[in-house]
Design an enzyme around this catalytic site. Structure first.
Site, mmCIF file in Angstrom:
data_model
loop_
_atom_site.group_PDB
_atom_site.id
_atom_site.type_symbol
_atom_site.label_atom_id
_atom_site.label_comp_id
_atom_site.label_asym_id
_atom_site.label_seq_id
_atom_site.Cartn_x
_atom_site.Cartn_y
_atom_site.Cartn_z
ATOM 1 N N TYR A 67 68.958 55.606 23.144
ATOM 2 C CA TYR A 67 69.057 55.817 24.597
ATOM 3 C C TYR A 67 68.466 57.198 24.960
ATOM 4 O O TYR A 67 68.749 58.203 24.280
ATOM 5 C CB TYR A 67 70.536 55.713 25.014
ATOM 6 C CG TYR A 67 70.826 56.316 26.360
ATOM 7 C CD1 TYR A 67 70.222 55.826 27.508
ATOM 8 C CD2 TYR A 67 71.699 57.392 26.484
ATOM 9 C CE1 TYR A 67 70.478 56.394 28.743
ATOM 10 C CE2 TYR A 67 71.972 57.960 27.709
ATOM 11 C CZ TYR A 67 71.348 57.463 28.840
ATOM 12 O OH TYR A 67 71.595 58.029 30.056
ATOM 13 N N ASP A 142 77.105 53.723 18.646
ATOM 14 C CA ASP A 142 77.214 53.665 20.107
ATOM 15 C C ASP A 142 77.287 52.181 20.456
ATOM 16 O O ASP A 142 76.290 51.462 20.375
ATOM 17 C CB ASP A 142 75.987 54.342 20.743
ATOM 18 C CG ASP A 142 76.064 54.346 22.273
ATOM 19 O OD1 ASP A 142 76.731 53.453 22.833
ATOM 20 O OD2 ASP A 142 75.445 55.226 22.886
HETATM 21 C C1 LIG Z 1 73.623 53.200 25.050
HETATM 22 C C2 LIG Z 1 74.071 54.302 25.950
HETATM 23 N N1 LIG Z 1 74.814 55.298 25.450
HETATM 24 C C3 LIG Z 1 75.230 56.323 26.224
HETATM 25 C C4 LIG Z 1 74.904 56.392 27.549
HETATM 26 C C5 LIG Z 1 75.363 57.571 28.396
HETATM 27 O O1 LIG Z 1 76.471 57.235 29.128
HETATM 28 P P1 LIG Z 1 76.878 57.936 30.535
HETATM 29 O O2 LIG Z 1 75.825 57.572 31.512
HETATM 30 O O3 LIG Z 1 78.209 57.339 30.813
HETATM 31 O O4 LIG Z 1 76.936 59.396 30.287
HETATM 32 C C6 LIG Z 1 74.143 55.362 28.120
HETATM 33 C C7 LIG Z 1 73.779 55.402 29.550
HETATM 34 O O5 LIG Z 1 73.030 54.608 30.041
HETATM 35 C C8 LIG Z 1 73.709 54.292 27.296
HETATM 36 O O6 LIG Z 1 72.949 53.291 27.786
#
Ligand SMILES: Cc1ncc(COP(=O)(O)O)c(C=O)c1O
Length: 357
Positions: A67, A142
């Site tokens: 990401y 994740d």
């Molecule tokens: C796979 C993944 N991990 C982490 C995040 C980050 O999360 P946040 O936007 O809640 O900070 C995202 C955000 O799109 C994501 O798609």
């Protein structure tokens, strides 16, 4: 209020502990089969807290099409002496040779399926192989794209599970939240210390909204996966005319289909596809033309969203790296909601036929 100085009644200060946050942390611990969990103010705050387990000179191995926000954060940590090396984790030999080559590999960062090309890695195998080479390596997954309904990485051998609860867990695109679940007390105490010291906790109201979202998580994931499968099949039929490639782990033509079949209970609600005429112009034109699919960055909510990773979610990933990991200029990502699937297909069909892509 305290009973006497330093003797509180269970909760002394909301940054340290809060009753609503405690309920959410217990809930996600159960859902992810962990020892304990911690709730943060965003997915990225939970990711940063996890990186803070490392120290100067430690090295991270991360999935290559990670990401974009995590990529940016890992880049930031280079200046604190924590280096990240990227690898395609669907090719285990590449991962093994990287672990063996590095001086100080301390953490492996997995996303499966990845964002946005939906590559599926064999989490169980990665955990077994990596721990065999170096038992001290922490394995973090994740799990944002899957949610605990689809897969439970701790059961597969991971040490830590991360969620951007902003997505499927809260489920209605009205909360920003992050959760970390760990498999043992040692990790829990370290992360609890980091959480209390840095203060990026989730507010009680957002904890409550996330708890409420979890009540319908199973129903939503099932429907979103059902809709996504039907839409992926529809898009696949348009291949070689307007669409070049469809990325969805539930299609038998997908190169990671068998791993997804073994590892996931459902195939999830995210689909990506690229256009035959592979230009940013065409992709922008397409994502601006749908009526039910709304143009937005987020994902995992009840309403269907459309996004252009190269100019939106992954604009912080340099173009050469985007190209290397398969984020083509015309790549489009869909987050499938719980609407009537025929309406969603008609919306995409109208856009595909209205434009000479
Ligand atoms: C796979 C993944 N991990 C982490 C995040 C980050 O999360 P946040 O936007 O809640 O900070 C995202 C955000 O799109 C994501 O798609």
């Amino acid at each position: 209020m305290q009973n006497s100085p330093g003797v509180h009644k269970g909760f002394d200060y909301t940054r340290t502990n809060n009753p609503t946050r405690k309920i959410l942390e217990k809930l996600i611990t159960k859902l992810e089969y962990g020892f304990g969990s911690l709730a943060f103010s965003s997915g990225l705050a939970s990711i940063e807290a996890t990186i803070k387990l490392l120290k100067y000179n430690d090295e991270i191995i991360a999935v290559d099409d990670i990401y974009g926000g995590t990529f940016r954060l890992l880049n930031l940590y280079e200046k604190f002496g924590i280096r990240t090396h990227y690898v395609d984790m669907t090719i285990l030999d590449k991962l093994i040779s990287l672990i063996s080559k590095l001086k100080n590999p301390k953490l492996i960062w997995i996303e499966s399926p990845t964002n946005p090309t939906l590559k599926v890695s064999d989490i169980k195998k990665i955990c077994e192989i990596s721990k065999k080479i170096n038992n001290n390596i922490l394995i973090v997954v994740d799990n944002t794209f899957s949610s605990p309904v689809i897969q439970n990485p701790i059961k597969l051998g991971a040490d830590i599970v991360i969620h951007s609860a902003t997505k499927y867990l809260s489920g209605h695109s009205d909360v920003l939240a992050g959760l970390v679940t760990v498999k043992n007390i040692n990790l829990y105490e370290k992360l609890k210390y980091i959480q209390n010291s840095t203060g990026g906790i989730l507010s009680p109201m957002d904890c409550w909204l996330t708890i409420r979202g979890c009540q319908t998580l199973f129903l939503r994931m099932k429907k979103q996966s059902y809709n996504a499968y039907k839409i992926a099949r529809f898009l696949e039929k348009k291949k070689d005319t307007v669409i070049k490639t469809v990325y969805y782990p539930g299609l038998s033509s997908n190169k990671n289909y068998l791993i997804a079949l073994k590892q996931q209970k459902y195939f999830g609600g995210i689909i990506s596809f690229s256009l035959y005429k592979n230009t940013i112009y065409n992709a922008k034109k397409f994502v601006s033309s749908t009526r039910i699919f709304k143009l937005a960055e987020s994902l995992g909510g009840t309403k269907s969203l459309i996004c252009h990773p190269a100019t939106m979610t992954h604009k912080s990933t340099p173009p050469n790296i985007r190209k290397k990991v398969g984020i083509e200029d015309s790549l489009i990502r869909l987050s499938i909601g719980i609407e009537n699937v025929e309406d969603l297909i008609n919306d995409l069909n109208d856009s595909l036929s209205n434009f000479s892509l």
